[in-house]
Scaffold this active site. Structure first.
Site, short mmCIF file in Angstrom:
data_model
loop_
_atom_site.label_atom_id
_atom_site.label_comp_id
_atom_site.label_asym_id
_atom_site.label_seq_id
_atom_site.Cartn_x
_atom_site.Cartn_y
_atom_site.Cartn_z
N GLY A 55 -109.15 -6.64 120.64
CA GLY A 55 -108.23 -6.35 120.09
C GLY A 55 -108.52 -5.15 120.56
O GLY A 55 -109.38 -4.70 121.16
N CYS A 82 -113.67 -10.45 124.02
CA CYS A 82 -114.35 -9.32 124.45
C CYS A 82 -114.16 -8.43 123.01
O CYS A 82 -115.37 -7.86 123.08
CB CYS A 82 -112.14 -8.53 124.85
N TYR A 83 -113.26 -7.67 122.37
CA TYR A 83 -114.38 -7.06 121.18
C TYR A 83 -114.71 -8.03 120.41
O TYR A 83 -115.39 -7.84 119.96
CB TYR A 83 -112.60 -7.31 120.35
N HIS A 169 -111.71 -12.02 129.91
CA HIS A 169 -110.93 -12.96 128.74
C HIS A 169 -110.41 -14.79 129.54
O HIS A 169 -109.85 -15.02 130.77
CB HIS A 169 -109.45 -12.48 129.25
N GLU A 171 -108.83 -17.10 128.38
CA GLU A 171 -107.99 -17.71 128.09
C GLU A 171 -106.74 -18.05 129.41
O GLU A 171 -105.83 -18.03 128.99
CB GLU A 171 -107.86 -17.23 126.49
N ASP A 227 -85.79 -25.83 119.19
CA ASP A 227 -86.52 -25.50 118.47
C ASP A 227 -85.79 -25.38 117.20
O ASP A 227 -86.25 -26.35 116.31
CB ASP A 227 -86.12 -23.86 118.37
N LYS A 369 -92.95 -22.15 123.81
CA LYS A 369 -91.61 -23.52 123.93
C LYS A 369 -91.91 -25.32 124.56
O LYS A 369 -91.83 -26.02 123.99
CB LYS A 369 -90.66 -22.96 125.12
#
Ligand code: XMP
Length: 513
Positions: A55, A82-83, A169, A171, A227, A369
């Site tokens: 964040g 992180c945050y 991070h 991820e 979609d 997607k």
């Protein structure tokens, strides 16, 4: 057996959905919730683990998001990123401060391989950092398990309480061994089995849509794109004939596209739903007559689409739910809302104002997607719909430079059909980000047989891109381009030249308008 789940608590970072996606890639179901989610709710959900996201704030400021410290006593494993890592440190009595040196980007991190998060990871590994604050001192009971030359606590943990934290991070793909670290948390700390698959998403979504909608009436604007198609099929499987799909054929679709959509969703298709196809070509062409400016064309097409849809919705009467095929990148893009308007995108954004309904349902809101495509395949939607090229809402209206007429639409439809056919036959369709034919507003002299021609020039566009924000012209094999050119000038009446567009984005855009 209860579905295994990891909860991501969102503290406003950019990668929150990406974390959820990575967890799902490890075959564990994952949902993102605001950090304000009550502890009782969390208890009810019985997650196997919780991840705090990054964040933009500083934990030591009062106005920054904080967390009820009782969360650490729930005996649920927690990973702070992180945050999120600073929040764990700060809340449990460590020290967080502005770092003397901020770290951004790829950074070499030394890790302690005896940590459960790092036991398969190289002793020094590239990680993605993005921080101005850092943990100056870990809380009591924690040991430091990673550092960099300027960041003394790049990771810390208290295995007895199952609390873990990384300043970097795991991820993002730039953290080259990040997925191993996440797997360490998900499998070895949280004890997940990993039995969730995309088809579980579909069955779960259908179940929860059924519960939410009950006996209500549902309306969906179907475009034939992946979609809205996947959203419509989920709804059809959940509530069958309570769903009405309105498909507006604005006469600016690709060749045969209207019929293909009807074949899948219409009365002879496999799904149970009410399907209304509105053939509104003439109305759109009339509105577009003599209009040349691309932005004006976009606005006209968008507004007319809403008029047509509104008329149909009025015939149907009040509905309870309006379906939108919003996917996660749409959520981020609309959330930012700060960038300059290059083109006014046409999507179903204006529909909620013209239809009477109680609530919007967006079953794909959390998916990327490629995840939507996987769900589409799981649901048995034909591959040609699932892997359809991106196609702009205003359709061929913005692939015809200058005034749009029925004749020009025919030309670009035919040329585009040939182009796509040859790209498919050459087997390179999956390698290209996007490819299509457009019609320039240029006519020039040519010769065919013994006759002079004065006809249009078609332009072929094909780009390589991963995010559609920047793009390079793709290097299509010359012989494929030549075959396409040959077929277009021979088979499409009104065309005597074919160009290939070499422009990248920027300075060009992907569409040719
Ligand atoms: P540009 O031309 O802006 O296109 O470089 C980037 C991507 O967006 C698609 N595009 C649209 N998609 N409604 C859409 O849903 C629109 O109005 C629209 N305009 C462009 C384009 O096809 C490319 O994939």
């Amino acid at each position: 057996m209860k579905q295994e789940m990891i909860i991501v608590l969102d503290f406003g970072g950019q990668y929150n959905q990406l974390i959820a996606r990575r967890v799902r890639e490890c075959h564990v179901y994952c949902e993102v919730h605001p950090y304000t989610l009550e502890l009782d709710k969390i208890r009810e959900m019985e997650p196997k683990g919780i991840i705090f996201t990054g964040g933009p704030n500083s934990v030591y400021l009062e106005e920054s998001p904080h967390i009820d410290p009782d969360i650490f006593n729930m005996n649920i494993p927690i990973l702070g990123i992180c945050y999120g890592s600073q929040l764990i440190a700060y809340t449990l009595g460590g020290q967080v401060a502005t770092a003397p040196v901020s770290e951004y980007g790829k950074t070499q991190v030394s890790v302690d391989q005896s940590s459960i998060l790092f036991n398969n990871v190289e002793a020094t590994t590239d990680c993605w950092m993005s921080h101005t604050d850092y943990i100056a001192k870990a809380p009591e009971g924690f040991c430091v398990t990673a550092h960099t030359p300027v960041c003394p606590v790049a990771a810390m943990e208290c295995p007895e309480r199952k609390l873990y934290a990384t300043q970097f991070h795991p991820e993002v793909m730039h953290t080259v061994e990040g997925i191993k670290m996440l797997r360490g948390f998900i499998y070895d700390v949280c004890g997940c089995q990993g039995n969730w698959k995309m088809d579980s998403f579909a069955s779960q979504a259908i179940q929860s849509l059924r519960e939410k909608i009950g006996t209500g009436k549902v309306l969906c604007a179907l475009s034939g794109g992946v979609d809205s198609s996947v959203a419509a099929v989920l709804l059809s499987k959940a509530v069958g004939k309570q769903l009405t799909c309105v498909f507006v054929d604005h006469g600016l679709l690709r060749k045969n596209e209207g019929d293909e959509v009807e074949a899948v969703f219409g009365p002879n298709g496999p799904y149970e739903l009410n399907f209304i196809r509105v053939n509104a070509q003439d109305r759109f062409y009339a509105k577009l007559a003599r209009v040349e400016e691309p932005e004006e064309k976009r606005k006209i097409i968008g507004a007319e689409f809403i008029h047509v849809f509104e008329e149909e919705a009025k015939k149907i009467g009040a509905v309870d739910f309006l379906v939108q095929g919003t996917i996660y990148p749409d959520v981020i893009e609309s959330g930012l809302g700060k960038s300059a308007v290059i083109k006014s995108h046409h999507n179903v954004g204006g529909l909620p104002d013209c239809v009477e309904f109680k609530e919007i349902v967006e079953p794909l809101r959390l998916l990327f997607k490629d995840e939507v495509r996987k769900v589409g395949l799981e649901l048995g939607i034909p591959e040609h719909l699932v892997f359809r090229q991106p196609f702009p809402g205003p359709g061929l209206g913005i692939r015809i430079v200058g005034e749009v007429t029925a004749e020009k639409v025919r030309i670009v439809q035919e040329a585009d059909f040939i182009y796509r056919d040859e790209i498919g036959k050459a087997g390179i369709d999956m390698e290209l980000g996007q490819y299509f034919a457009a019609l320039t507003n240029m006519r020039s002299v040519g010769v065919m047989g013994d006759f002079r021609t004065y006809d249009y020039a078609v332009v072929l566009r094909s780009v390589e891109t991963s995010d559609f924000m920047t793009a390079e012209a793709a290097q299509i094999p010359w012989e494929v381009l030549q075959r396409v050119m040959n077929r277009i000038v021979n088979e499409v009446k009104g065309v005597n030249r074919v160009f290939y567009d070499l422009t990248s984005k920027p300075p060009g855009t992907i569409e040719f308008e």
